[in-house]
Scaffold this motif. Structure first.
Motif, mmCIF file in Angstrom:
data_model
loop_
_atom_site.group_PDB
_atom_site.id
_atom_site.type_symbol
_atom_site.label_atom_id
_atom_site.label_comp_id
_atom_site.label_asym_id
_atom_site.label_seq_id
_atom_site.Cartn_x
_atom_site.Cartn_y
_atom_site.Cartn_z
ATOM 1 N N ARG A 107 0.868 -1.101 -0.007
ATOM 2 C CA ARG A 107 0.167 -0.041 -0.159
ATOM 3 C C ARG A 107 0.847 1.384 0.062
ATOM 4 N NH1 ARG A 107 -4.712 1.311 4.629
ATOM 5 N NH2 ARG A 107 -5.079 3.310 4.089
ATOM 6 N N ILE A 108 0.674 2.212 -0.959
ATOM 7 C CA ILE A 108 1.323 3.503 -0.914
ATOM 8 C C ILE A 108 0.297 4.532 -0.460
ATOM 9 C CG2 ILE A 108 2.813 4.880 -2.406
ATOM 10 C CD1 ILE A 108 3.350 2.477 -4.246
ATOM 11 N N ASP A 109 0.394 5.262 0.606
ATOM 12 C CA ASP A 109 -0.258 6.174 1.106
ATOM 13 C C ASP A 109 -0.120 7.613 0.312
ATOM 14 O OD1 ASP A 109 -1.365 4.634 3.166
ATOM 15 O OD2 ASP A 109 0.330 4.911 4.321
ATOM 16 N N ALA A 110 -1.313 8.231 0.182
ATOM 17 C CA ALA A 110 -1.090 9.523 -0.322
ATOM 18 C C ALA A 110 -0.078 10.359 -0.151
ATOM 19 C CB ALA A 110 -2.395 10.103 -0.008
ATOM 20 N N GLY A 111 0.629 10.859 -1.106
ATOM 21 C CA GLY A 111 1.721 11.464 -1.145
ATOM 22 C C GLY A 111 3.261 11.104 -0.812
ATOM 23 N N GLU A 112 2.925 9.573 -0.496
ATOM 24 C CA GLU A 112 4.085 8.766 0.032
ATOM 25 C C GLU A 112 5.033 8.432 -0.851
ATOM 26 O OE1 GLU A 112 4.578 5.109 3.170
ATOM 27 O OE2 GLU A 112 3.442 4.953 1.397
ATOM 28 N N ASP A 113 6.343 8.512 -0.735
ATOM 29 C CA ASP A 113 7.333 8.006 -2.001
ATOM 30 C C ASP A 113 7.323 6.559 -1.861
ATOM 31 O OD1 ASP A 113 8.345 10.343 -2.691
ATOM 32 O OD2 ASP A 113 9.573 10.510 -1.132
ATOM 33 N N ASN A 114 7.700 5.938 -2.804
ATOM 34 C CA ASN A 114 7.832 4.375 -3.057
ATOM 35 C C ASN A 114 9.096 4.073 -3.551
ATOM 36 O OD1 ASN A 114 7.517 1.754 -4.643
ATOM 37 N ND2 ASN A 114 6.327 1.671 -2.803
ATOM 38 N N ALA A 115 10.275 3.330 -2.811
ATOM 39 C CA ALA A 115 11.509 3.264 -3.168
ATOM 40 C C ALA A 115 11.565 2.388 -4.650
ATOM 41 C CB ALA A 115 12.076 2.389 -2.403
ATOM 42 N N GLN A 116 10.613 1.332 -5.004
ATOM 43 C CA GLN A 116 10.872 0.816 -6.184
ATOM 44 C C GLN A 116 10.337 1.499 -7.401
ATOM 45 O OE1 GLN A 116 8.496 -2.746 -7.262
ATOM 46 N NE2 GLN A 116 7.355 -2.544 -5.560
ATOM 47 N N LEU A 117 9.440 2.146 -7.115
ATOM 48 C CA LEU A 117 8.768 3.169 -8.098
ATOM 49 C C LEU A 117 9.840 4.166 -8.487
ATOM 50 C CD1 LEU A 117 5.052 3.361 -7.675
ATOM 51 C CD2 LEU A 117 6.186 1.811 -9.117
ATOM 52 N N ALA A 118 10.378 4.538 -7.574
ATOM 53 C CA ALA A 118 11.438 5.632 -7.707
ATOM 54 C C ALA A 118 12.641 5.206 -8.384
ATOM 55 C CB ALA A 118 11.694 6.177 -6.304
ATOM 56 N N LEU A 119 12.989 3.885 -8.186
ATOM 57 C CA LEU A 119 13.912 3.423 -9.056
ATOM 58 C C LEU A 119 13.740 3.121 -10.586
ATOM 59 C CD1 LEU A 119 16.905 1.742 -9.049
ATOM 60 C CD2 LEU A 119 15.825 -0.113 -8.265
ATOM 61 N N LEU A 120 12.515 2.696 -10.576
ATOM 62 C CA LEU A 120 12.040 2.433 -12.240
ATOM 63 C C LEU A 120 12.279 3.757 -12.582
ATOM 64 C CD1 LEU A 120 8.800 0.238 -11.712
ATOM 65 C CD2 LEU A 120 11.083 -0.428 -12.088
ATOM 66 N N ALA A 121 11.710 4.962 -12.126
ATOM 67 C CA ALA A 121 11.993 6.103 -12.884
ATOM 68 C C ALA A 121 13.494 6.487 -13.069
ATOM 69 C CB ALA A 121 11.301 7.291 -12.020
ATOM 70 N N ALA A 122 14.269 6.051 -12.178
ATOM 71 C CA ALA A 122 15.495 6.498 -12.237
ATOM 72 C C ALA A 122 16.310 5.626 -13.485
ATOM 73 C CB ALA A 122 16.565 6.389 -10.968
ATOM 74 N N CYS A 123 15.947 4.587 -13.399
ATOM 75 C CA CYS A 123 16.659 3.705 -14.246
ATOM 76 C C CYS A 123 16.127 4.213 -15.811
ATOM 77 C CB CYS A 123 16.185 2.001 -14.126
ATOM 78 S SG CYS A 123 17.170 1.465 -12.828
ATOM 79 N N HIS A 124 14.839 4.646 -15.934
ATOM 80 C CA HIS A 124 14.733 5.034 -17.049
ATOM 81 C C HIS A 124 15.274 6.607 -17.528
ATOM 82 C CE1 HIS A 124 11.395 5.943 -20.199
ATOM 83 N NE2 HIS A 124 11.498 7.114 -19.939
ATOM 84 N N GLU A 125 15.279 7.296 -16.484
ATOM 85 C CA GLU A 125 15.768 8.718 -16.973
ATOM 86 C C GLU A 125 17.294 8.467 -17.093
ATOM 87 O OE1 GLU A 125 16.882 12.721 -14.344
ATOM 88 O OE2 GLU A 125 15.549 11.128 -13.349
ATOM 89 N N HIS A 126 18.174 7.593 -16.342
ATOM 90 C CA HIS A 126 19.340 7.759 -16.556
ATOM 91 C C HIS A 126 20.009 6.670 -17.677
ATOM 92 C CE1 HIS A 126 20.260 10.463 -13.202
ATOM 93 N NE2 HIS A 126 19.350 9.849 -12.513
ATOM 94 N N ARG A 127 18.921 5.905 -18.149
ATOM 95 C CA ARG A 127 19.247 4.657 -19.104
ATOM 96 C C ARG A 127 20.346 3.765 -18.621
ATOM 97 N NH1 ARG A 127 19.034 7.217 -25.329
ATOM 98 N NH2 ARG A 127 17.261 8.449 -24.743
ATOM 99 N N ARG A 128 20.304 3.345 -17.203
ATOM 100 C CA ARG A 128 21.348 2.339 -16.893
ATOM 101 C C ARG A 128 20.428 1.715 -15.867
ATOM 102 N NH1 ARG A 128 24.395 7.103 -16.270
ATOM 103 N NH2 ARG A 128 24.096 7.113 -14.014
ATOM 104 N N PRO A 129 20.997 0.410 -15.657
ATOM 105 C CA PRO A 129 20.271 -0.528 -14.763
ATOM 106 C C PRO A 129 20.352 -0.596 -13.326
ATOM 107 C CG PRO A 129 22.090 -1.566 -15.769
ATOM 108 C CD PRO A 129 22.052 -0.446 -16.095
ATOM 109 N N GLY A 130 19.537 -0.894 -12.629
ATOM 110 C CA GLY A 130 19.664 -1.034 -11.039
ATOM 111 C C GLY A 130 18.952 -2.365 -10.624
ATOM 112 N N VAL A 131 19.155 -2.576 -9.218
ATOM 113 C CA VAL A 131 18.657 -3.764 -8.848
ATOM 114 C C VAL A 131 17.802 -3.593 -7.349
ATOM 115 C CG1 VAL A 131 19.410 -5.803 -7.518
ATOM 116 C CG2 VAL A 131 20.665 -5.015 -9.592
ATOM 117 N N LEU A 132 16.502 -4.221 -7.300
ATOM 118 C CA LEU A 132 15.886 -4.254 -6.004
ATOM 119 C C LEU A 132 16.020 -5.523 -5.498
ATOM 120 C CD1 LEU A 132 12.505 -3.019 -7.398
ATOM 121 C CD2 LEU A 132 13.579 -1.731 -5.553
ATOM 122 N N ALA A 133 16.642 -5.521 -4.165
ATOM 123 C CA ALA A 133 16.726 -6.680 -3.312
ATOM 124 C C ALA A 133 15.793 -6.779 -2.254
ATOM 125 C CB ALA A 133 18.211 -6.846 -2.787
#
Length: 376
Positions: A107-133
């Motif tokens: 559950r992602i509360d209103a206005g709350e950040d989410n680490a995995q969605l933030a990583l998806l956005a960063a990988c898209h922006e920087h065109r480089r991979p990342g990892v979620l453990a």
């Protein structure tokens, strides 16, 4: 990749509207399933869903149960199955797959950040991979809880909410191995195998560089964007390399014959197709592209033409992991520009996935190896 962009857009819209959402992520599969770990579904308050984690009944069940599970307050891994003979509830009769999908519901509360969605956005922006453990099962909540994670971003910075320093180090090392081998995996950790961890390789969108700005490039750009790829078009002919001719492209560049790659930032693992229909341009581009660590490099046109260009250029070694594809494309019996675009992009996709493009009916499907769960 287009699906991922849609999820990120929906998440942004929900945040701006002050809405809470539920994010469902496939973290493990058993048997025959349509989607692999890393598939996601964003469930909105009005019942709408963005993304895909399966087909048919499982997806309907995820949407139905998402808010029920989310109200329990903490991330949970829930199993959804189409099997009827393993003691679990069958989600629907007549389902056309035979497997179990383990889904992490958050559950992602209103206005709350989410680490995995933030990583998806960063990988898209920087065109480089990342990892979620991500911890997906834990027999010792004092060590880690389900949903706790360590993240290695595209900038190589390690973050996360795992408090135990030794465990955080172990997860970071596992994430580095995941990056090195370019594959996701699930394993067990801990002195008594009390933790089950999903190491997900988050890939950036495919970067496609099309060298050429003729009319036959237009369907290549259109189809690649439909796949969610990032597409750049470049040509030495300024009258052809115009944004208005390629409104779907992410970048349109006029290149120099002396330094054909000047002003272009081509990431490691990108795909490049040379189709300028100009011998001089193609020759200069092949020399410039040869040393780059690409995932795919193709040349449009008959092999004898490419052989002649290479012989005129002198000795050349291609660093592309799959060598030089000439002529570019799969043998689909193509003739029109749209069909040729399909053949080229199909070969690129097969190459990126380390497949040979054969008919699925002729492929031997290996049995899925499933890691034993550390805790139920």
């Amino acid at each position: 990749m287009k699906e991922r962009q849609a999820i990120l857009a929906a998440w942004k819209e929900a945040r701006e509207a002050g809405q809470e959402v539920v994010l469902a992520t496939v973290v493990k599969v058993e048997g025959s399933t349509y989607r692999k770990p890393g598939a996601r579904l964003l469930v909105l308050p009005d019942g709408r869903c963005v993304g895909s984690v399966s087909r048919g009944c499982i997806e309907d069940e995820v949407a139905r149960q998402a808010w029920i599970e989310a109200r329990k307050g903490t991330p949970r891994v829930v199993r959804f199955t189409t099997r009827s003979d393993d003691g679990e509830e069958e989600c629907a009769k007549g389902a056309d797959s035979d497997g179990t999908v383990h889904m992490l519901l958050e559950r992602i509360d209103a206005g709350e950040d989410n680490a995995q969605l933030a990583l998806l956005a960063a990988c898209h922006e920087h065109r480089r991979p990342g990892v979620l453990a991500t911890i997906i099962a834990s027999a010792d909540s004092s060590l880690a809880r389900v949903g706790d994670r360590v993240i290695v971003g595209p900038d190589a910075i390690v973050s996360g909410n795992v408090g135990d320093s030794n465990l955080k180090r172990a997860l970071a090392e596992g994430a580095s191995t995941c990056l090195l081998h370019r594959r996701s995996e699930t394993c067990v950790l801990g002195s008594s195998n009390e933790l089950e961890v999903s190491f997900e390789l988050v890939k950036p969108p495919t970067s496609l560089f099309v060298f050429g700005a003729g009319n036959d490039v237009m369907p290549v750009v259109s189809l690649a964007k439909e796949l969610g790829w990032l597409v750049s078009v470049a040509d030495a002919r300024a009258e052809c390399a115009k944004v208005e001719r390629f409104p779907l492209a992410d970048d349109v560049h006029v290149l120099s014959m002396d330094k054909p790659l000047a002003g272009l930032s081509i990431p490691v693992g990108a795909a490049c197709i040379v189709m300028t229909h100009s011998a001089d341009q193609d020759r200069a581009l092949l020399r410039a592209l040869a040393p780059l660590p690409l995932a795919y490099l193709g040349v449009l046109g008959p092999r004898r033409r490419t052989d002649r260009l290479l012989s005129e250029s002198g000795p050349m070694t291609f660093a592309s992991s799959s060598g030089l594809h000439s002529p570019a494309g799969l043998d689909l019996g193509t003739d029109t520009p749209e069909e040729i675009a399909l053949a080229i992009l199909a070969e690129i996709q097969a190459t990126l996935s380390d497949r040979d493009g054969r008919r699925l009916r002729d492929r031997t499907h290996p049995r899925v190896r499933v890691a034993e769960s550390a805790a139920e």
